[in-house]
Design a protein around this motif. Structure first.
Motif, PDB file in Angstrom:
ATOM      1  N   ALA A   1     -37.466  16.117  -7.543  1.00  0.00           N
ATOM      2  CA  ALA A   1     -37.684  17.067  -6.444  1.00  0.00           C
ATOM      3  C   ALA A   1     -38.775  18.070  -6.805  1.00  0.00           C
ATOM      4  CB  ALA A   1     -36.382  17.792  -6.104  1.00  0.00           C
ATOM      5  N   PHE A   2     -38.732  18.602  -8.017  1.00  0.00           N
ATOM      6  CA  PHE A   2     -39.773  19.545  -8.446  1.00  0.00           C
ATOM      7  C   PHE A   2     -41.139  18.859  -8.509  1.00  0.00           C
ATOM      8  CE2 PHE A   2     -36.286  22.298  -9.930  1.00  0.00           C
ATOM      9  CZ  PHE A   2     -36.774  23.536  -9.570  1.00  0.00           C
ATOM     10  N   VAL A   3     -41.172  17.633  -9.000  1.00  0.00           N
ATOM     11  CA  VAL A   3     -42.438  16.886  -9.073  1.00  0.00           C
ATOM     12  C   VAL A   3     -42.972  16.624  -7.670  1.00  0.00           C
ATOM     13  CG1 VAL A   3     -43.459  14.657  -9.694  1.00  0.00           C
ATOM     14  CG2 VAL A   3     -42.013  15.865 -11.329  1.00  0.00           C
ATOM     15  N   GLN A   4     -42.094  16.251  -6.745  1.00  0.00           N
ATOM     16  CA  GLN A   4     -42.496  15.995  -5.365  1.00  0.00           C
ATOM     17  C   GLN A   4     -43.098  17.251  -4.736  1.00  0.00           C
ATOM     18  OE1 GLN A   4     -39.290  15.292  -2.512  1.00  0.00           O
ATOM     19  NE2 GLN A   4     -40.412  13.511  -1.750  1.00  0.00           N
ATOM     20  N   LEU A   5     -42.480  18.396  -4.972  1.00  0.00           N
ATOM     21  CA  LEU A   5     -43.035  19.648  -4.443  1.00  0.00           C
ATOM     22  C   LEU A   5     -44.393  19.958  -5.055  1.00  0.00           C
ATOM     23  CD1 LEU A   5     -39.962  22.018  -4.165  1.00  0.00           C
ATOM     24  CD2 LEU A   5     -41.318  21.059  -2.329  1.00  0.00           C
ATOM     25  N   ARG A   6     -44.515  19.717  -6.345  1.00  0.00           N
ATOM     26  CA  ARG A   6     -45.789  19.956  -7.019  1.00  0.00           C
ATOM     27  C   ARG A   6     -46.884  19.072  -6.419  1.00  0.00           C
ATOM     28  NH1 ARG A   6     -44.525  18.629 -12.206  1.00  0.00           N
ATOM     29  NH2 ARG A   6     -43.158  20.422 -12.287  1.00  0.00           N
ATOM     30  N   GLU A   7     -46.568  17.806  -6.170  1.00  0.00           N
ATOM     31  CA  GLU A   7     -47.542  16.890  -5.576  1.00  0.00           C
ATOM     32  C   GLU A   7     -47.918  17.316  -4.170  1.00  0.00           C
ATOM     33  OE1 GLU A   7     -45.592  13.099  -5.916  1.00  0.00           O
ATOM     34  OE2 GLU A   7     -46.218  12.831  -8.006  1.00  0.00           O
ATOM     35  N   MET A   8     -46.938  17.805  -3.402  1.00  0.00           N
ATOM     36  CA  MET A   8     -47.235  18.286  -2.055  1.00  0.00           C
ATOM     37  C   MET A   8     -48.171  19.484  -2.102  1.00  0.00           C
ATOM     38  SD  MET A   8     -43.672  17.797   0.120  1.00  0.00           S
ATOM     39  CE  MET A   8     -43.703  19.486   0.559  1.00  0.00           C
ATOM     40  N   LEU A   9     -47.947  20.377  -3.055  1.00  0.00           N
ATOM     41  CA  LEU A   9     -48.821  21.545  -3.170  1.00  0.00           C
ATOM     42  C   LEU A   9     -50.239  21.139  -3.530  1.00  0.00           C
ATOM     43  CD1 LEU A   9     -46.477  24.100  -4.962  1.00  0.00           C
ATOM     44  CD2 LEU A   9     -47.360  24.224  -2.634  1.00  0.00           C
ATOM     45  N   VAL A  10     -50.367  20.174  -4.442  1.00  0.00           N
ATOM     46  CA  VAL A  10     -51.696  19.703  -4.831  1.00  0.00           C
ATOM     47  C   VAL A  10     -52.392  19.068  -3.637  1.00  0.00           C
ATOM     48  CG1 VAL A  10     -52.907  17.990  -6.236  1.00  0.00           C
ATOM     49  CG2 VAL A  10     -51.208  19.455  -7.284  1.00  0.00           C
ATOM     50  N   SER A  11     -51.671  18.224  -2.887  1.00  0.00           N
ATOM     51  CA  SER A  11     -52.291  17.577  -1.734  1.00  0.00           C
ATOM     52  C   SER A  11     -52.644  18.609  -0.670  1.00  0.00           C
ATOM     53  CB  SER A  11     -51.387  16.486  -1.160  1.00  0.00           C
ATOM     54  OG  SER A  11     -50.234  17.045  -0.580  1.00  0.00           O
ATOM     55  N   ASN A  12     -51.826  19.655  -0.517  1.00  0.00           N
ATOM     56  CA  ASN A  12     -52.154  20.715   0.437  1.00  0.00           C
ATOM     57  C   ASN A  12     -53.394  21.478   0.013  1.00  0.00           C
ATOM     58  OD1 ASN A  12     -50.063  20.094   2.132  1.00  0.00           O
ATOM     59  ND2 ASN A  12     -48.696  21.677   1.359  1.00  0.00           N
ATOM     60  N   LYS A  13     -53.562  21.693  -1.284  1.00  0.00           N
ATOM     61  CA  LYS A  13     -54.767  22.372  -1.766  1.00  0.00           C
ATOM     62  C   LYS A  13     -55.999  21.521  -1.510  1.00  0.00           C
ATOM     63  CE  LYS A  13     -52.634  25.222  -5.327  1.00  0.00           C
ATOM     64  NZ  LYS A  13     -52.467  25.473  -6.753  1.00  0.00           N
ATOM     65  N   GLU A  14     -55.869  20.203  -1.736  1.00  0.00           N
ATOM     66  CA  GLU A  14     -56.998  19.312  -1.461  1.00  0.00           C
ATOM     67  C   GLU A  14     -57.339  19.317   0.020  1.00  0.00           C
ATOM     68  OE1 GLU A  14     -56.103  15.413  -2.954  1.00  0.00           O
ATOM     69  OE2 GLU A  14     -55.883  16.116  -5.006  1.00  0.00           O
ATOM     70  N   LEU A  15     -56.318  19.286   0.862  1.00  0.00           N
ATOM     71  CA  LEU A  15     -56.537  19.319   2.302  1.00  0.00           C
ATOM     72  C   LEU A  15     -57.204  20.630   2.715  1.00  0.00           C
ATOM     73  CD1 LEU A  15     -56.155  18.006   5.068  1.00  0.00           C
ATOM     74  CD2 LEU A  15     -53.865  18.996   5.130  1.00  0.00           C
ATOM     75  N   ALA A  16     -56.756  21.741   2.158  1.00  0.00           N
ATOM     76  CA  ALA A  16     -57.356  23.037   2.476  1.00  0.00           C
ATOM     77  C   ALA A  16     -58.824  23.067   2.042  1.00  0.00           C
ATOM     78  CB  ALA A  16     -56.582  24.154   1.792  1.00  0.00           C
ATOM     79  N   HIS A  17     -59.116  22.489   0.879  1.00  0.00           N
ATOM     80  CA  HIS A  17     -60.500  22.435   0.401  1.00  0.00           C
ATOM     81  C   HIS A  17     -61.358  21.608   1.357  1.00  0.00           C
ATOM     82  CE1 HIS A  17     -63.829  22.382  -2.402  1.00  0.00           C
ATOM     83  NE2 HIS A  17     -63.850  21.056  -2.337  1.00  0.00           N
ATOM     84  N   ARG A  18     -60.841  20.465   1.794  1.00  0.00           N
ATOM     85  CA  ARG A  18     -61.592  19.615   2.724  1.00  0.00           C
ATOM     86  C   ARG A  18     -61.808  20.319   4.058  1.00  0.00           C
ATOM     87  NH1 ARG A  18     -59.162  13.529   1.821  1.00  0.00           N
ATOM     88  NH2 ARG A  18     -60.002  13.246  -0.270  1.00  0.00           N
TER      89      ARG A  18
END
Length: 178
Positions: free
Chosen positions: A117-134
């Motif tokens: 669960a913690f890893v899944q949240l971490r991955e979601m945050l990373v993907s959200n940061k990438e999306l925000a950058h794009r």
């Protein structure tokens, strides 16, 4: 095999909903962690107190009164089950350490889901940061494109409004200027 995978996803999603952010850290309340591990909150906290050296501040901490009031307003409940003290919260490392201290088969099994669960949240945050950058890049490109389009439209409007040509008089006229 697909059935087993779906069964594994259920606890992870349930645990993910229990994870809160306090002091810029993702944490689980002691009552939620106790529920996940199948023990009472008192039993969990007793085991933690007996092994206090295994739980430094970055693994577990007790929330402050303002944090408690903030949580009460966010979760919209009036009390924490009649508790006499402020709850403890466990970071990812503290949650794993709690499973090691409890030593029950359920705690060991569920600790895997907690980590996921913690890893899944971490991955979601990373993907959200990438999306925000794009999105930022796209916004910058659109801004420059908007300026270019505005310039093109301005030029077209200027071409549409050309000055009327000078009319030459009809017939013979003498140039009086000379």
């Amino acid at each position: 095999m697909a059935k087993n995978k779906d069964a594994a996803l259920m606890p992870v999603e349930h645990i993910s909903r229990s994870i809160l952010v306090l002091r810029r850290q993702r944490v689980l309340l002691d009552r939620d962690l106790a529920e996940i591990y199948g023990v009472s909150t008192g039993r969990l906290n007793e085991a933690v107190k007996r092994n206090a050296a295994r739980f430094p501040e970055d693994f577990m901490f007790q929330i402050t009164e303002p944090e408690l009031q903030n949580l009460r307003s966010q979760i919209a409940i009036s009390s924490w089950g009649g508790r006499r003290y402020r709850p403890f919260v466990f970071t990812e490392y503290g949650a794993i350490q709690a499973a090691n201290v409890l030593r029950s088969p359920r705690a060991i099994e569920m600790s895997l889901y907690v980590v996921r669960a913690f890893v899944q949240l971490r991955e979601m945050l990373v993907s959200n940061k990438e999306l925000a950058h794009r999105l930022d890049e796209l916004e910058r490109k659109l801004s420059t494109h908007d300026q270019a389009i505005t310039g093109i439209l301005k030029t077209i409007r200027e071409l549409m409004h050309t000055p009327a040509p000078k009319k030459r008089p009809i017939g013979f006229t003498a140039n009086l200027d000379e």
